[in-house]
Design an enzyme around this catalytic site. Structure first.
Site, PDB file in Angstrom:
ATOM      1  N   HIS A   1       0.832  -1.204   0.000  1.00 37.42           N
ATOM      2  CA  HIS A   1       0.000   0.000   0.000  1.00 37.42           C
ATOM      3  C   HIS A   1       0.870   1.259   0.000  1.00 37.42           C
ATOM      4  O   HIS A   1       0.525   2.260  -0.629  1.00 37.42           O
ATOM      5  CB  HIS A   1      -0.920  -0.011   1.215  1.00 37.42           C
ATOM      6  CG  HIS A   1      -1.856   1.152   1.270  1.00 37.42           C
ATOM      7  ND1 HIS A   1      -2.856   1.347   0.338  1.00 37.42           N
ATOM      8  CD2 HIS A   1      -1.944   2.198   2.139  1.00 37.42           C
ATOM      9  CE1 HIS A   1      -3.519   2.456   0.621  1.00 37.42           C
ATOM     10  NE2 HIS A   1      -2.990   2.987   1.706  1.00 37.42           N
TER      11      HIS A   1
ATOM     12  N   LYS B   1     -10.369  13.318  -3.188  1.00 43.78           N
ATOM     13  CA  LYS B   1     -11.057  12.501  -2.193  1.00 43.78           C
ATOM     14  C   LYS B   1     -10.774  13.020  -0.800  1.00 43.78           C
ATOM     15  O   LYS B   1      -9.636  13.329  -0.459  1.00 43.78           O
ATOM     16  CB  LYS B   1     -10.592  11.041  -2.312  1.00 43.78           C
ATOM     17  CG  LYS B   1     -11.280  10.074  -1.370  1.00 43.78           C
ATOM     18  CD  LYS B   1     -10.811   8.643  -1.577  1.00 43.78           C
ATOM     19  CE  LYS B   1      -9.485   8.382  -0.921  1.00 43.78           C
ATOM     20  NZ  LYS B   1      -9.134   6.943  -0.931  1.00 43.78           N
TER      21      LYS B   1
ATOM     22  N   ASP C   1     -11.522  -1.942  -0.856  1.00 45.71           N
ATOM     23  CA  ASP C   1     -11.967  -2.490   0.424  1.00 45.71           C
ATOM     24  C   ASP C   1     -13.491  -2.546   0.451  1.00 45.71           C
ATOM     25  O   ASP C   1     -14.096  -3.500  -0.030  1.00 45.71           O
ATOM     26  CB  ASP C   1     -11.402  -1.656   1.566  1.00 45.71           C
ATOM     27  CG  ASP C   1     -11.630  -2.299   2.932  1.00 45.71           C
ATOM     28  OD1 ASP C   1     -12.417  -3.266   3.038  1.00 45.71           O
ATOM     29  OD2 ASP C   1     -11.031  -1.835   3.913  1.00 45.71           O
ATOM     30  N   THR C   2     -14.147  -1.521   0.941  1.00 44.45           N
ATOM     31  CA  THR C   2     -15.615  -1.526   0.981  1.00 44.45           C
ATOM     32  C   THR C   2     -16.222  -1.060  -0.339  1.00 44.45           C
ATOM     33  O   THR C   2     -17.440  -1.117  -0.508  1.00 44.45           O
ATOM     34  CB  THR C   2     -16.132  -0.619   2.104  1.00 44.45           C
ATOM     35  OG1 THR C   2     -15.723   0.731   1.840  1.00 44.45           O
ATOM     36  CG2 THR C   2     -15.585  -1.053   3.459  1.00 44.45           C
TER      37      THR C   2
ATOM     38  N   ASP D   1      -6.324   1.483  -8.568  1.00 44.75           N
ATOM     39  CA  ASP D   1      -5.873   1.591  -7.179  1.00 44.75           C
ATOM     40  C   ASP D   1      -5.157   0.310  -6.793  1.00 44.75           C
ATOM     41  O   ASP D   1      -5.207  -0.688  -7.519  1.00 44.75           O
ATOM     42  CB  ASP D   1      -7.064   1.837  -6.257  1.00 44.75           C
ATOM     43  CG  ASP D   1      -6.683   2.674  -5.031  1.00 44.75           C
ATOM     44  OD1 ASP D   1      -5.474   2.834  -4.772  1.00 44.75           O
ATOM     45  OD2 ASP D   1      -7.592   3.165  -4.334  1.00 44.75           O
TER      46      ASP D   1
ATOM     47  N   GLY E   1     -16.684   1.815  -1.402  1.00 48.84           N
ATOM     48  CA  GLY E   1     -17.398   3.087  -1.321  1.00 48.84           C
ATOM     49  C   GLY E   1     -16.746   4.167  -2.163  1.00 48.84           C
ATOM     50  O   GLY E   1     -17.409   4.851  -2.947  1.00 48.84           O
TER      51      GLY E   1
END
Length: 314
Positions: A131, A194, A224-225, A220, A227
Protein backbone atom coordinates in the site's frame (compact mmCIF):
# COMPACT_ATOMS: atom_id res chain seq x y z
CA UNK A 1 24.90 -24.45 0.00
CA UNK A 2 21.10 -24.56 0.12
CA UNK A 3 19.41 -27.76 -0.91
CA UNK A 4 16.26 -27.96 -3.02
CA UNK A 5 13.52 -25.35 -3.12
CA UNK A 6 10.35 -26.19 -1.19
CA UNK A 7 6.96 -24.45 -0.92
CA UNK A 8 4.72 -24.44 2.11
CA UNK A 9 1.45 -22.64 2.78
CA UNK A 10 -0.89 -21.73 5.59
CA UNK A 11 -4.65 -21.52 5.17
CA UNK A 12 -4.89 -17.93 3.91
CA UNK A 13 -4.74 -18.60 0.15
CA UNK A 14 -4.33 -22.31 -0.57
CA UNK A 15 -5.60 -22.01 -4.15
CA UNK A 16 -2.91 -19.49 -5.08
CA UNK A 17 -0.21 -21.57 -3.35
CA UNK A 18 -1.27 -24.63 -5.34
CA UNK A 19 -1.11 -22.62 -8.58
CA UNK A 20 2.41 -21.38 -7.74
CA UNK A 21 3.47 -24.95 -6.96
CA UNK A 22 2.05 -26.11 -10.29
CA UNK A 23 3.96 -23.34 -12.12
CA UNK A 24 7.20 -24.50 -10.46
CA UNK A 25 6.36 -28.20 -10.90
CA UNK A 26 6.61 -28.77 -7.14
CA UNK A 27 4.45 -30.30 -4.44
CA UNK A 28 3.53 -28.28 -1.37
CA UNK A 29 5.20 -29.41 1.84
CA UNK A 30 2.76 -31.47 3.91
CA UNK A 31 1.58 -29.74 7.08
CA UNK A 32 -1.02 -30.30 9.75
CA UNK A 33 -2.68 -27.09 10.96
CA UNK A 34 -5.30 -27.46 13.66
CA UNK A 35 -7.14 -25.26 16.12
CA UNK A 36 -7.78 -26.14 19.73
CA UNK A 37 -11.11 -25.39 21.40
CA UNK A 38 -9.79 -22.14 22.86
CA UNK A 39 -8.68 -20.89 19.42
CA UNK A 40 -4.96 -21.66 19.74
CA UNK A 41 -3.28 -22.79 16.52
CA UNK A 42 -1.31 -26.03 16.31
CA UNK A 43 1.27 -26.50 13.54
CA UNK A 44 3.19 -29.58 12.46
CA UNK A 45 5.43 -29.84 9.38
CA UNK A 46 5.31 -33.44 8.15
CA UNK A 47 8.13 -33.40 5.57
CA UNK A 48 11.89 -33.12 6.02
CA UNK A 49 13.03 -29.52 5.38
CA UNK A 50 16.59 -29.65 6.77
CA UNK A 51 18.84 -27.33 4.77
CA UNK A 52 16.11 -26.54 2.23
CA UNK A 53 15.31 -23.18 0.63
CA UNK A 54 11.78 -22.68 1.98
CA UNK A 55 9.16 -20.30 0.60
CA UNK A 56 6.15 -19.81 2.89
CA UNK A 57 3.11 -18.50 0.94
CA UNK A 58 0.70 -16.68 3.23
CA UNK A 59 -1.39 -13.56 2.61
CA UNK A 60 -2.16 -11.65 5.80
CA UNK A 61 -5.77 -11.09 4.74
CA UNK A 62 -8.96 -11.78 6.71
CA UNK A 63 -8.97 -13.34 9.23
CA UNK A 64 -5.84 -11.21 9.52
CA UNK A 65 -4.66 -12.10 13.01
CA UNK A 66 -5.19 -15.85 12.51
CA UNK A 67 -3.22 -15.75 9.26
CA UNK A 68 -0.41 -13.72 10.83
CA UNK A 69 -0.16 -16.17 13.72
CA UNK A 70 -0.22 -19.16 11.36
CA UNK A 71 2.71 -17.65 9.47
CA UNK A 72 4.74 -16.98 12.64
CA UNK A 73 4.19 -20.50 13.94
CA UNK A 74 5.03 -22.05 10.56
CA UNK A 75 8.32 -20.15 10.48
CA UNK A 76 9.17 -21.16 14.04
CA UNK A 77 8.48 -24.80 13.20
CA UNK A 78 10.65 -24.57 10.07
CA UNK A 79 13.47 -22.85 11.93
CA UNK A 80 13.45 -25.54 14.62
CA UNK A 81 13.48 -28.16 11.84
CA UNK A 82 16.78 -26.66 10.55
CA UNK A 83 15.46 -25.12 7.31
CA UNK A 84 18.27 -23.51 5.35
CA UNK A 85 16.58 -20.23 4.38
CA UNK A 86 13.00 -19.05 4.93
CA UNK A 87 11.38 -16.54 2.55
CA UNK A 88 8.00 -15.03 3.38
CA UNK A 89 5.85 -14.88 0.24
CA UNK A 90 3.13 -12.41 1.23
CA UNK A 91 0.92 -11.65 -1.79
CA UNK A 92 -1.17 -9.25 0.33
CA UNK A 93 0.46 -7.48 3.27
CA UNK A 94 -2.18 -6.74 5.91
CA UNK A 95 -1.94 -3.74 8.29
CA UNK A 96 -0.22 -1.83 5.45
CA UNK A 97 -2.62 1.11 5.77
CA UNK A 98 -1.44 1.64 9.34
CA UNK A 99 2.00 2.78 8.20
CA UNK A 100 2.35 6.04 10.16
CA UNK A 101 1.03 7.91 13.18
CA UNK A 102 -2.01 9.93 12.11
CA UNK A 103 -3.28 10.51 15.66
CA UNK A 104 -1.65 10.69 19.09
CA UNK A 105 -0.93 7.45 20.97
CA UNK A 106 -1.53 5.00 18.10
CA UNK A 107 0.76 2.18 16.90
CA UNK A 108 2.51 1.94 13.56
CA UNK A 109 1.10 -1.52 12.95
CA UNK A 110 2.77 -2.12 9.58
CA UNK A 111 6.17 -1.66 11.25
CA UNK A 112 5.29 -3.96 14.17
CA UNK A 113 4.18 -6.70 11.75
CA UNK A 114 7.46 -6.33 9.84
CA UNK A 115 9.37 -6.77 13.11
CA UNK A 116 7.35 -9.88 14.04
CA UNK A 117 7.99 -11.45 10.63
CA UNK A 118 11.74 -10.87 10.92
CA UNK A 119 12.09 -11.89 14.57
CA UNK A 120 10.23 -15.16 13.90
CA UNK A 121 13.16 -16.25 11.73
CA UNK A 122 12.34 -15.00 8.22
CA UNK A 123 15.39 -14.32 6.04
CA UNK A 124 13.72 -12.33 3.23
CA UNK A 125 10.30 -11.16 2.05
CA UNK A 126 8.57 -11.36 -1.34
CA UNK A 127 5.39 -9.31 -1.66
CA UNK A 128 3.13 -7.62 -4.21
CA UNK A 129 1.99 -3.98 -4.42
CA UNK A 130 2.51 -2.70 -0.89
CA UNK A 131 0.00 0.00 0.00
CA UNK A 132 2.95 2.29 0.70
CA UNK A 133 6.29 1.51 -0.93
CA UNK A 134 8.24 2.81 2.06
CA UNK A 135 7.03 -0.18 4.11
CA UNK A 136 10.01 -1.98 2.55
CA UNK A 137 12.12 0.17 4.86
CA UNK A 138 10.33 -1.23 7.91
CA UNK A 139 12.19 -4.52 7.37
CA UNK A 140 15.81 -5.12 8.32
CA UNK A 141 15.88 -8.07 5.90
CA UNK A 142 15.80 -8.02 2.07
CA UNK A 143 12.41 -7.27 0.48
CA UNK A 144 11.53 -8.05 -3.13
CA UNK A 145 8.56 -5.92 -4.18
CA UNK A 146 6.59 -7.16 -7.19
CA UNK A 147 4.01 -5.16 -9.18
CA UNK A 148 0.86 -6.82 -10.47
CA UNK A 149 0.34 -3.87 -12.79
CA UNK A 150 2.26 -5.80 -15.46
CA UNK A 151 -0.63 -8.30 -15.54
CA UNK A 152 -3.30 -5.59 -15.46
CA UNK A 153 -1.58 -3.69 -18.28
CA UNK A 154 -1.55 -6.78 -20.46
CA UNK A 155 -5.28 -7.29 -19.88
CA UNK A 156 -6.11 -3.62 -20.57
CA UNK A 157 -4.23 -3.68 -23.87
CA UNK A 158 -6.13 -6.77 -25.02
CA UNK A 159 -9.58 -5.74 -23.76
CA UNK A 160 -10.07 -1.96 -23.99
CA UNK A 161 -9.70 0.61 -26.80
CA UNK A 162 -6.80 2.50 -25.21
CA UNK A 163 -6.98 5.35 -27.73
CA UNK A 164 -10.11 6.63 -25.94
CA UNK A 165 -9.10 5.61 -22.40
CA UNK A 166 -8.31 7.84 -19.41
CA UNK A 167 -6.58 6.37 -16.35
CA UNK A 168 -8.06 7.78 -13.15
CA UNK A 169 -6.28 7.99 -9.79
CA UNK A 170 -8.98 7.73 -7.08
CA UNK A 171 -6.87 9.80 -4.66
CA UNK A 172 -3.51 11.56 -4.39
CA UNK A 173 -1.80 8.39 -3.16
CA UNK A 174 -2.61 6.58 -6.41
CA UNK A 175 -1.27 9.29 -8.73
CA UNK A 176 2.19 7.79 -9.25
CA UNK A 177 0.75 4.37 -10.11
CA UNK A 178 -1.84 5.86 -12.48
CA UNK A 179 0.71 8.12 -14.16
CA UNK A 180 2.98 5.16 -14.81
CA UNK A 181 0.16 3.17 -16.42
CA UNK A 182 -1.05 6.16 -18.47
CA UNK A 183 2.49 6.70 -19.75
CA UNK A 184 2.85 3.05 -20.78
CA UNK A 185 -0.50 3.10 -22.57
CA UNK A 186 0.18 6.54 -24.06
CA UNK A 187 -3.12 7.90 -22.76
CA UNK A 188 -4.16 10.75 -20.47
CA UNK A 189 -5.01 10.62 -16.76
CA UNK A 190 -7.30 12.31 -14.27
CA UNK A 191 -7.42 12.55 -10.48
CA UNK A 192 -10.34 12.30 -8.06
CA UNK A 193 -10.23 14.76 -5.16
CA UNK A 194 -11.06 12.50 -2.19
CA UNK A 195 -11.65 13.51 1.41
CA UNK A 196 -11.39 10.88 4.17
CA UNK A 197 -14.07 11.39 6.79
CA UNK A 198 -13.00 8.41 8.95
CA UNK A 199 -11.61 4.88 8.59
CA UNK A 200 -13.24 2.96 5.70
CA UNK A 201 -15.24 6.05 4.77
CA UNK A 202 -14.18 8.54 2.09
CA UNK A 203 -15.98 11.03 -0.11
CA UNK A 204 -15.12 11.72 -3.74
CA UNK A 205 -15.74 15.38 -4.58
CA UNK A 206 -14.15 16.67 -7.80
CA UNK A 207 -12.43 15.47 -10.97
CA UNK A 208 -9.11 17.00 -11.96
CA UNK A 209 -8.73 16.40 -15.67
CA UNK A 210 -10.96 15.92 -18.73
CA UNK A 211 -13.03 12.71 -18.89
CA UNK A 212 -15.87 13.97 -21.12
CA UNK A 213 -16.63 11.50 -23.92
CA UNK A 214 -13.93 9.11 -22.69
CA UNK A 215 -13.85 5.59 -21.28
CA UNK A 216 -12.20 5.69 -17.86
CA UNK A 217 -10.34 3.17 -15.71
CA UNK A 218 -10.13 3.80 -11.95
CA UNK A 219 -6.82 2.32 -10.79
CA UNK A 220 -5.87 1.59 -7.18
CA UNK A 221 -3.82 -0.91 -5.18
CA UNK A 222 -6.87 -2.27 -3.31
CA UNK A 223 -10.65 -2.06 -3.11
CA UNK A 224 -11.97 -2.49 0.42
CA UNK A 225 -15.61 -1.53 0.98
CA UNK A 226 -15.78 -0.13 -2.60
CA UNK A 227 -17.40 3.09 -1.32
CA UNK A 228 -14.73 5.35 -2.78
CA UNK A 229 -14.57 3.45 -6.07
CA UNK A 230 -18.33 3.59 -6.58
CA UNK A 231 -18.47 7.29 -5.66
CA UNK A 232 -15.62 7.97 -8.05
CA UNK A 233 -17.49 6.14 -10.82
CA UNK A 234 -20.59 8.25 -10.19
CA UNK A 235 -18.72 11.55 -10.29
CA UNK A 236 -16.87 10.47 -13.45
CA UNK A 237 -20.20 9.67 -15.11
CA UNK A 238 -21.53 13.05 -14.01
CA UNK A 239 -18.53 14.65 -15.71
CA UNK A 240 -19.31 13.00 -19.03
CA UNK A 241 -17.39 9.72 -18.92
CA UNK A 242 -18.74 7.00 -21.22
CA UNK A 243 -17.86 3.58 -19.77
CA UNK A 244 -16.32 3.28 -16.31
CA UNK A 245 -13.98 0.41 -15.40
CA UNK A 246 -11.97 -0.23 -12.25
CA UNK A 247 -8.84 -2.23 -11.46
CA UNK A 248 -6.89 -3.11 -8.35
CA UNK A 249 -4.35 -5.66 -7.17
CA UNK A 250 -5.87 -6.59 -3.81
CA UNK A 251 -9.63 -7.39 -3.69
CA UNK A 252 -10.29 -6.92 0.04
CA UNK A 253 -14.00 -6.47 -0.81
CA UNK A 254 -15.25 -6.26 2.77
CA UNK A 255 -18.72 -5.47 4.06
CA UNK A 256 -21.09 -4.14 1.37
CA UNK A 257 -18.44 -4.07 -1.39
CA UNK A 258 -20.00 -6.68 -3.69
CA UNK A 259 -23.48 -5.20 -3.39
CA UNK A 260 -22.12 -1.73 -4.10
CA UNK A 261 -20.23 -2.88 -7.19
CA UNK A 262 -23.27 -4.77 -8.50
CA UNK A 263 -25.46 -1.67 -8.09
CA UNK A 264 -22.90 0.75 -9.53
CA UNK A 265 -22.31 2.18 -13.00
CA UNK A 266 -19.00 0.32 -13.19
CA UNK A 267 -18.88 -2.05 -16.16
CA UNK A 268 -16.02 -4.28 -15.03
CA UNK A 269 -13.58 -4.61 -12.11
CA UNK A 270 -10.17 -6.17 -12.82
CA UNK A 271 -8.62 -7.80 -9.75
CA UNK A 272 -6.00 -10.43 -8.92
CA UNK A 273 -6.05 -13.45 -6.63
CA UNK A 274 -3.65 -12.15 -3.95
CA UNK A 275 -6.67 -12.55 -1.64
CA UNK A 276 -9.05 -15.52 -2.00
CA UNK A 277 -12.49 -14.52 -3.28
CA UNK A 278 -14.53 -17.37 -1.79
CA UNK A 279 -18.07 -16.91 -3.21
CA UNK A 280 -17.58 -13.24 -4.18
CA UNK A 281 -16.80 -14.06 -7.81
CA UNK A 282 -20.06 -15.96 -8.25
CA UNK A 283 -21.98 -13.12 -6.57
CA UNK A 284 -20.52 -10.43 -8.83
CA UNK A 285 -20.34 -11.00 -12.57
CA UNK A 286 -18.42 -7.75 -13.02
CA UNK A 287 -15.23 -9.19 -11.49
CA UNK A 288 -12.40 -10.30 -13.79
CA UNK A 289 -9.72 -12.23 -11.89
CA UNK A 290 -6.10 -12.32 -13.07
CA UNK A 291 -3.75 -14.84 -11.45
CA UNK A 292 -0.45 -13.71 -9.91
CA UNK A 293 0.77 -17.33 -9.71
CA UNK A 294 3.18 -17.08 -12.65
CA UNK A 295 4.54 -13.73 -11.39
CA UNK A 296 5.19 -15.17 -7.92
CA UNK A 297 6.45 -18.46 -9.30
CA UNK A 298 8.99 -16.78 -11.56
CA UNK A 299 10.15 -14.50 -8.74
CA UNK A 300 10.54 -17.49 -6.38
CA UNK A 301 12.56 -19.36 -9.01
CA UNK A 302 14.86 -16.37 -9.50
CA UNK A 303 15.36 -15.85 -5.76
CA UNK A 304 16.32 -19.51 -5.42
CA UNK A 305 18.68 -19.25 -8.40
CA UNK A 306 20.10 -15.93 -7.10
CA UNK A 307 19.22 -14.20 -10.39
CA UNK A 308 17.65 -10.79 -11.12
CA UNK A 309 14.09 -9.99 -10.00
CA UNK A 310 14.03 -6.47 -11.49
CA UNK A 311 14.24 -7.88 -15.02
CA UNK A 312 10.66 -9.17 -14.54
CA UNK A 313 9.44 -5.60 -15.05
CA UNK A 314 11.31 -4.71 -18.23
Amino acid sequence: MLKEMKLITGNSNVGLAESVAQYLDLKLVSTLIKRFGDGEISIQVNDNVRGSDIFVIQSTCAPVNDNVMEYLLLVDALKRASAGRITAVIPYYGYARQDRKVQPRVPISAKLLADLIAVAGTHRVLTIDLHAGQIQGFFNIPVDHLYAIVLILEYIKKSYPVDNLVIVAPDAGAVERSRSVARRLNCSMAIIDKRREQANECKAENVIGDVGGKDVLILDDMIDTAGTTVQAAQILKANGALKVYAACTHPVLSGPAIERINDSVIEQVIITNTIPLDDKKSNCKKLVVLSVASLLGEAIKRIHDESSISSLFK
